[in-house]
Design a protein around this motif. Structure first.
Motif, mmCIF file in Angstrom:
data_model
loop_
_atom_site.group_PDB
_atom_site.id
_atom_site.type_symbol
_atom_site.label_atom_id
_atom_site.label_comp_id
_atom_site.label_asym_id
_atom_site.label_seq_id
_atom_site.Cartn_x
_atom_site.Cartn_y
_atom_site.Cartn_z
ATOM 1 N N ARG A 40 47.328 3.071 35.462
ATOM 2 C CA ARG A 40 48.637 3.432 34.920
ATOM 3 C C ARG A 40 48.677 4.907 34.529
ATOM 4 O O ARG A 40 49.620 5.636 34.842
ATOM 5 C CB ARG A 40 48.966 2.552 33.707
ATOM 6 N N ARG A 41 47.622 5.351 33.867
ATOM 7 C CA ARG A 41 47.579 6.754 33.435
ATOM 8 C C ARG A 41 47.498 7.708 34.627
ATOM 9 O O ARG A 41 48.118 8.774 34.621
ATOM 10 C CB ARG A 41 46.414 6.979 32.485
ATOM 11 N N LEU A 45 52.276 7.071 34.140
ATOM 12 C CA LEU A 45 53.275 6.156 33.604
ATOM 13 C C LEU A 45 52.909 5.660 32.209
ATOM 14 O O LEU A 45 51.733 5.541 31.872
ATOM 15 C CB LEU A 45 53.423 4.947 34.542
ATOM 16 N N GLN A 47 53.447 2.500 29.267
ATOM 17 C CA GLN A 47 53.585 1.044 29.305
ATOM 18 C C GLN A 47 55.051 0.653 29.503
ATOM 19 O O GLN A 47 55.342 -0.301 30.232
ATOM 20 C CB GLN A 47 53.047 0.418 28.021
ATOM 21 N N ILE A 50 55.938 1.083 33.245
ATOM 22 C CA ILE A 50 55.355 -0.006 34.067
ATOM 23 C C ILE A 50 56.159 -1.282 33.850
ATOM 24 O O ILE A 50 56.497 -1.991 34.797
ATOM 25 C CB ILE A 50 53.867 -0.239 33.715
ATOM 26 N N ILE A 61 53.078 -5.792 28.757
ATOM 27 C CA ILE A 61 52.105 -4.835 29.294
ATOM 28 C C ILE A 61 51.015 -4.572 28.262
ATOM 29 O O ILE A 61 49.835 -4.505 28.595
ATOM 30 C CB ILE A 61 52.795 -3.519 29.721
ATOM 31 N N GLU A 65 47.034 -5.281 28.943
ATOM 32 C CA GLU A 65 46.020 -4.240 28.839
ATOM 33 C C GLU A 65 45.072 -4.445 27.659
ATOM 34 O O GLU A 65 44.065 -3.749 27.554
ATOM 35 C CB GLU A 65 46.679 -2.870 28.713
ATOM 36 N N TYR A 81 51.694 -5.390 38.770
ATOM 37 C CA TYR A 81 51.268 -4.232 37.984
ATOM 38 C C TYR A 81 50.781 -3.127 38.924
ATOM 39 O O TYR A 81 51.188 -1.967 38.803
ATOM 40 C CB TYR A 81 50.167 -4.649 37.014
ATOM 41 N N ALA A 85 52.473 0.672 39.694
ATOM 42 C CA ALA A 85 51.745 1.927 39.475
ATOM 43 C C ALA A 85 51.496 2.677 40.784
ATOM 44 O O ALA A 85 50.866 3.730 40.790
ATOM 45 C CB ALA A 85 50.418 1.647 38.780
#
Length: 100
Positions: A40-41, A45, A47, A50, A61, A65, A81, A85
């Motif tokens: 994601r990072r 993006l 949370q 996403i 989310i 995580e 997910y 991403a």
């Protein structure tokens, strides 16, 4: 006298065979959560972003995580997910070390 670090605590705790066994059993869960966050990072993006792309809420989310989540995510959720991403899910199996 210096204050013990988390590493000191962890090293001492892992000397206990029962603790070490449980720690090893949880490694895949922690690795999955870490990989989701890194993915994601890397996509730049949040949370919230996403969640919006997946059609869900930020709290979902956050739970996904979280290493303290009470349940394992469904394969469909992991696929959504990854897609949100900009990734694709690729599951692989590795041969376990031969026991002797």
């Amino acid at each position: 006298m210096t204050r013990p670090t988390f590493k000191d605590f962890k090293d001492k705790a892992l000397k206990d065979k029962a603790v070490a066994k449980e720690y090893d059993a949880l490694k895949p869960e922690y690795a999955l959560r870490e990989q989701l966050i890194k993915m994601r990072r890397a996509a730049g993006l949040t949370q919230e972003e996403i969640a919006e792309r997946m059609g869900t809420k930020k709290t979902s989310i956050s739970r996904l995580e979280s290493v303290s989540a009470d349940h394992s995510p469904r394969l469909e959720t992991l696929e959504k997910y990854a897609h949100a991403a900009g990734y694709m899910l690729d599951i692989r199996f590795k041969r376990e070390r031969a026991s002797t």
